[in-house]
Design an enzyme around this catalytic site. Structure first.
Site, PDB file in Angstrom:
ATOM      1  N   LYS A   1      -9.719  -1.471  -4.814  1.00  0.00           N
ATOM      2  CA  LYS A   1      -9.008  -0.221  -4.511  1.00  0.00           C
ATOM      3  C   LYS A   1      -9.788   0.969  -5.095  1.00  0.00           C
ATOM      4  CE  LYS A   1      -4.662  -2.664  -4.146  1.00  0.00           C
ATOM      5  NZ  LYS A   1      -3.422  -3.134  -4.778  1.00  0.00           N
TER       6      LYS A   1
ATOM      7  N   GLN B   1       0.000  -2.797 -10.073  1.00  0.00           N
ATOM      8  CA  GLN B   1      -0.494  -4.017  -9.419  1.00  0.00           C
ATOM      9  C   GLN B   1       0.456  -5.182  -9.697  1.00  0.00           C
ATOM     10  OE1 GLN B   1      -3.234  -4.241  -7.301  1.00  0.00           O
ATOM     11  NE2 GLN B   1      -2.409  -6.288  -6.930  1.00  0.00           N
TER      12      GLN B   1
ATOM     13  N   ASP C   1       2.406   2.591  -2.537  1.00  0.00           N
ATOM     14  CA  ASP C   1       2.558   1.221  -2.023  1.00  0.00           C
ATOM     15  C   ASP C   1       3.752   1.152  -1.071  1.00  0.00           C
ATOM     16  OD1 ASP C   1       0.589  -0.576  -2.775  1.00  0.00           O
ATOM     17  OD2 ASP C   1       1.479  -0.976  -4.751  1.00  0.00           O
TER      18      ASP C   1
END
Ligand code: NAD
Length: 295
Positions: free
Chosen positions: A52, A96, A119
């Site tokens: 990322k 994460q 997200d």
């Protein structure tokens, strides 16, 4: 049969984004900024976060990573989230997953400011998505929608079967595909581990989306001749012939299924690269205040 080249489509989309990011940076004096919080030492999570960061740099976005030890308490993690939530120079924040045992993923996600939740996992954003309101779409489902669009695959009126009902892939992609919108308008069936007669249901699909987390479980007898197959699964299997010592496989038995398909995504190089594009798009949207207008 055509192989959908997710890497190539992702590169096109990243090039388009890089041009826009560069213009925004020169007009507004800073680039979009994505922050990631990584708790513990899970090697797969380390790799995802590194990828990322790399992707951010490729398109000219800023990125930062907050690394916290495995034994971090929920209160300590919340403090970091609150800190990033308040930082006006950070546009997007992801934590994460999975988190180490003892930390509540639901509570942690709910703590992220919805306007920074790139997200798209916060209940406010998932709720907006379900209602068809502007929201950050979860990255993998967004990537799948973009793959279908960019490959020129007709979706309207098509029968789509999604296997897997997770909150991050199966459920949201089934909702997006059933929307009354261009690039959607499918008739969707959502299957899961309790579905009966799964192969027969899958064989009705014009578009079959597989997100079950079972290595090569979907064989040729699940697939109608001429179907489009999107394989979301990623599995590392030992392979002495590879330098890394492992090969990546999907949830679909590729060699058996591919000859039956009109289109198929490979693993690697299918959905995976598009997931990161989804995240970058959301970060760009956050920077521009497209979902939650900036005050
Ligand atoms: P998950 O484990 O959260 O959910 C799996 C779902 O599949 C469940 O709803 C379960 O009911 C269903 N299921 C499991 N076995 C089944 C079976 N035999 N028949 C029918 N249904 C079954 O998984 P997830 O987070 O949605 O991820 C799915 C896969 O996609 C994993 O391999 C994961 O690594 C991969 N993944 C890839 C990306 C990417 O960027 N390519 C992103 C997210 C997840």
């Amino acid at each position: 049969m055509r192989i959908i080249d997710g890497k190539e489509i992702a590169n096109q989309l990243k090039n388009e984004m890089a041009a826009e990011v560069e213009k925004l940076r020169s007009d507004l004096g800073r680039a979009p900024h994505l922050a990631a919080v990584l708790v513990g030492n899970d090697p797969a999570s380390e790799t995802y976060v590194k990828n990322k960061e790399k992707a951010c740099h490729e398109v000219g976005m800023a990125s930062s990573v907050y690394r916290l030890p495995e034994r971090t308490t929920e209160a300590e993690l919340m403090e970091v989230i609150d800190f990033v939530n308040k930082d006006e120079e950070i546009d997007g924040l992801i934590v994460q997953l999975p988190l180490p045992k003892g930390l509540s993923e639901d509570a942690v996600i709910a703590r992220i400011a919805p306007e920074k939740d790139v997200d798209g996992f916060h209940p406010a954003n998932l709720g907006r998505m379900v209602l068809g309101q502007p929201s950050y779409l979860p990255a993998t489902p967004m990537g799948i929608m973009l793959l279908l669009q960019r490959s020129g695959i007709e979706t309207e009126g098509k029968r789509c079967v999604v296997i897997g009902r997770s909150h991050i892939v199966g459920t949201p992609v089934s909702i997006l595909l059933s929307r009354n919108r261009a690039g959607a308008n499918c008739t969707v069936t959502l299957c899961h581990s309790k579905t009966q007669n799964l192969p027969a249901i899958c064989r009705t699909a014009d578009i079959l989306i597989v997100a079950i987390g079972q290595c090569e479980a979907i064989t040729g007898d699940y697939v109608k001749e001429g179907a489009v197959v999107i394989d979301v699964g990623i599995h590392r299997v030992p392979d002495a012939s590879k330098k890394s010592g492992f090969a990546l496989k999907g949830d679909v038995k590729y060699d058996e299924v591919a000859p039956r398909c009109s289109y198929i995504t490979p693993v690697p190089g299918g959905v995976g690269p598009m997931t990161i594009v989804g995240l970058l798009r959301n970060t760009l949207s956050a920077f521009k205040g497209e979902i939650y207008p900036k005050r």
